[in-house]
Motif scaffolding. Structure first.
Motif, mmCIF file in Angstrom:
data_model
loop_
_atom_site.group_PDB
_atom_site.id
_atom_site.type_symbol
_atom_site.label_atom_id
_atom_site.label_comp_id
_atom_site.label_asym_id
_atom_site.label_seq_id
_atom_site.Cartn_x
_atom_site.Cartn_y
_atom_site.Cartn_z
ATOM 1 N N ILE A 84 0.837 -1.187 0.000
ATOM 2 C CA ILE A 84 0.000 0.000 0.000
ATOM 3 C C ILE A 84 0.876 1.242 0.000
ATOM 4 C CG2 ILE A 84 -1.838 1.230 1.223
ATOM 5 C CD1 ILE A 84 -2.635 -1.515 0.129
ATOM 6 N N HIS A 85 0.544 2.198 -0.862
ATOM 7 C CA HIS A 85 1.213 3.490 -0.880
ATOM 8 C C HIS A 85 0.248 4.498 -0.269
ATOM 9 C CE1 HIS A 85 3.477 2.121 -4.795
ATOM 10 N NE2 HIS A 85 3.532 1.232 -3.821
ATOM 11 N N THR A 86 0.563 5.083 0.847
ATOM 12 C CA THR A 86 -0.343 6.044 1.471
ATOM 13 C C THR A 86 0.408 7.302 1.855
ATOM 14 O OG1 THR A 86 -1.997 6.344 3.227
ATOM 15 C CG2 THR A 86 -0.039 5.056 3.788
ATOM 16 N N PRO A 87 -0.117 8.473 1.539
ATOM 17 C CA PRO A 87 0.562 9.713 1.914
ATOM 18 C C PRO A 87 0.453 9.964 3.414
ATOM 19 C CG PRO A 87 -1.524 10.192 0.846
ATOM 20 C CD PRO A 87 -1.337 8.717 0.752
ATOM 21 N N ILE A 88 1.538 10.366 4.020
ATOM 22 C CA ILE A 88 1.532 10.743 5.433
ATOM 23 C C ILE A 88 2.353 12.018 5.599
ATOM 24 C CG2 ILE A 88 1.291 8.379 6.312
ATOM 25 C CD1 ILE A 88 4.341 8.715 7.102
ATOM 26 N N VAL A 89 2.203 12.637 6.740
ATOM 27 C CA VAL A 89 2.953 13.854 7.077
ATOM 28 C C VAL A 89 4.016 13.493 8.105
ATOM 29 C CG1 VAL A 89 2.784 16.126 8.140
ATOM 30 C CG2 VAL A 89 0.996 15.351 6.565
ATOM 31 N N PHE A 90 5.229 13.967 7.877
ATOM 32 C CA PHE A 90 6.305 13.722 8.835
ATOM 33 C C PHE A 90 7.270 14.899 8.829
ATOM 34 C CE2 PHE A 90 7.475 11.718 4.844
ATOM 35 C CZ PHE A 90 8.795 12.099 4.642
#
Length: 545
Positions: free
Chosen positions: A228-234
């Protein structure tokens, strides 16, 4: 690990000298560890006329097939051991697998391989339930070195925003700029970057930079067939200070706390997982982390304290302790923190545990100011077994939280013979933290939906360790003579004489008793602790697998 304002606790333990392993003849040597799919292992196998462990032309690093092959290897390995991975499509792990490993030369934190970006890069990231923000060394102005004798043969990556086509900065006007006020820096305008600074409890340790959004790679379910490719904030960590420049989390840290900025929270809000995750801590320094795992129906549980101002992390209420044949009734609150190696207790609770424990130990107490722990015990020449009282923490609701591995061993440097052991607990002024060692031998479930902490005895390879018949998980069982009654099957049972405790890792650790050991336990309420202790020597991680 957390900010000083809200007391997030990453208490990084690091040595002030290099780590070497002294051989019997006095020579020194270092053992590196390599993944079986690494280039070095592939070249070694080919040079020995063995089948190739990995074919990069067929399964390029970072591809979906590469990760599928890793998962297939994990499943085959566990199958040979008569075990299996948990089977649920609602559970996710990192694309490189759900394994974690405690690396003593890197602060004895649990680390996992985390993959982000396009093209993707993999980082060795520390897992921390005592803080929220996930950050990586990025566009570095001041970061830890990418190579070091402490890393063995590893060379760490640096995240560069201009080299990932899916990376984009988070602006102050974005809804993703939702950091707690104690982490967020002043914005100069809606289009400016969302800057952060997070300070940790270890002395002068911090990370600062700005937030970015990019792709995180996860493996779904048991088979890992779906990547799974999921955008996240870091956090793009431009500047690190303190322990992050030495040996603690040099390649990034993932906060697993309860704030909106934590990765579990982001995954749950996307509907990928139940708002829960589990961490398993094995006594061989390995572990597992599964997002979306709510544990089993017969695990023991206690409520999490919900108070974002005073208890923003995974805090539980305790009504006392059962220490061998003695029971204490002092109530206290404790933070359950994977980012702290050893348990830390406020003075009153510390004395109750250590004095009551010592009264039931038959070995002579060892007085040595060079040791980092106050309560240590000397073994006789030729002694290999010890008898110690069990330790259980009585949680709110009556469930017993078993402390299965409360001791660390003292061994001679040359012959590696056991000479003593210590109760691995440290005092503080007013803070209670259940650290990683007290979690060893358990699968711990951080269920944020039900707001409970769950646990059960577990070996981290898919096997529940309890052999008791199914019972009500909070029901009492008749106690043996002289033993306080445990209230559930996950509590400690009366111990026979057992082998002397290993020095943190039974196969790979050696305490080196030196006069330069010197704990620095300042009386700060912020727990401003830097422990320049435990000159430990480690052969890094098993054989090639």
């Amino acid at each position: 690990m957390a900010s000083l304002t809200s007391l997030p606790f990453l208490l990084i333990l690091f040595s002030t000298t290099a780590f070497t392993l002294a051989a019997a003849a006095g020579d020194t040597f270092r053992v590196d560890f390599h993944h079986r799919f690494s280039d070095k292992v592939r070249r070694w196998a080919e040079s020995q006329g063995l089948p190739a462990t990995w074919h990069p032309e067929k399964t390029p690093k970072g591809s979906a097939e590469y990760y599928k092959e890793l998962v297939r290897h994990d499943r085959a390995l566990l199958s040979r051991r008569g075990r299996s991975l948990a089977a649920t499509d609602d559970v996710y792990s990192f694309a490189a697998g759900n394994e974690t490993v405690a690396l003593p030369t890197l602060g004895y934190l649990h680390y996992a391989f985390v993959t982000v970006g396009t093209p993707n890069q993999t980082f060795l990231v520390a897992m921390d339930t005592g803080s929220d923000l996930f950050w990586l060394p990025c566009d570095c102005k001041q970061c830890a070195p990418v190579t070091s004798p402490l890393y063995g043969d590893l060379e760490f990556s640096i995240y560069k925003t201009n080299e990932s086509s899916t990376s984009k900065p988070v602006t102050c006007g974005s809804s993703n700029c939702s950091l707690p006020t104690n982490l967020r820096q002043t914005c100069t305008g809606t289009s400016s970057t969302c800057d952060y600074t997070i300070k940790y409890a270890s002395a002068n340790t911090s990370s600062s930079g700005f937030l970015v959004e990019d792709i995180l790679y996860l493996a779904k379910g048991d088979t890992g067939e779906d990547i799974i490719h999921t955008p996240i904030v870091f956090g793009c960590g431009e500047v690190q200070t303190g322990s992050f420049l030495k040996s603690g989390a040099p390649n990034g840290l993932m906060g697993l706390g309860m704030d909106n900025s934590s990765v579990p929270n982001m995954l749950a809000k996307k509907g990928l997982i139940s708002d829960s995750f589990s961490m398993c801590f094995s006594n061989d320094s390995s572990g597992r982390l599964n997002f979306g795992d709510k544990g089993s129906s017969d695990q023991s549980e206690t409520p999490l304290i919900v108070d974002n101002n005073n208890y923003p992390y995974y805090n539980i209420s305790l009504d006392g302790m059962v220490i061998g044949n003695a029971t204490t009734k002092t109530s206290f609150t404790a933070l359950v923190d994977s980012g702290t190696s050893f348990t830390i207790l406020a003075e009153e609770i510390y004395k109750e545990l250590t004095i009551t424990f010592t009264e039931q130990v038959t070995d002579t107490q060892l007085s040595d100011p060079t040791l980092p722990f106050e309560y240590c015990y000397q073994m006789r020449a030729g002694q290999t077994k010890i008898v110690r009282p069990n330790v259980n923490l009585t949680t709110k609701g009556g469930s017993q939280f078993p402390v299965l591995h409360p001791l660390v061993g003292l061994y001679t440097q040359t012959s590696q013979e056991p000479v003593g052991y210590c109760l691995a607990v440290l005092p503080s002024t007013d803070i209670n933290i259940i650290g990683q060692m007290f979690l060893t031998g358990l699968r711990v479930v951080f269920d944020r939906e039900e707001m409970v902490l769950g646990w059960e005895k577990y070996d981290c390879y898919g096997t529940e360790l309890s052999t008791a018949p199914p019972t009500d998980k909070n029901a009492s069982t008749p106690p043996p003579a002289g033993e306080a009654p445990p209230t559930d099957k996950n509590a400690s049972t009366p111990p026979p004489a057992v082998d002397a405790p290993a020095p943190l890792n039974p196969e790979t650790t050696l305490f080196k008793r030196k006069k330069s050991w010197a704990p620095n336990l300042g009386p700060s309420t912020m727990l401003n602790i830097t422990l320049s202790l435990l000159f430990m020597v480690f052969v890094m991680f098993n054989s090639v697998y």
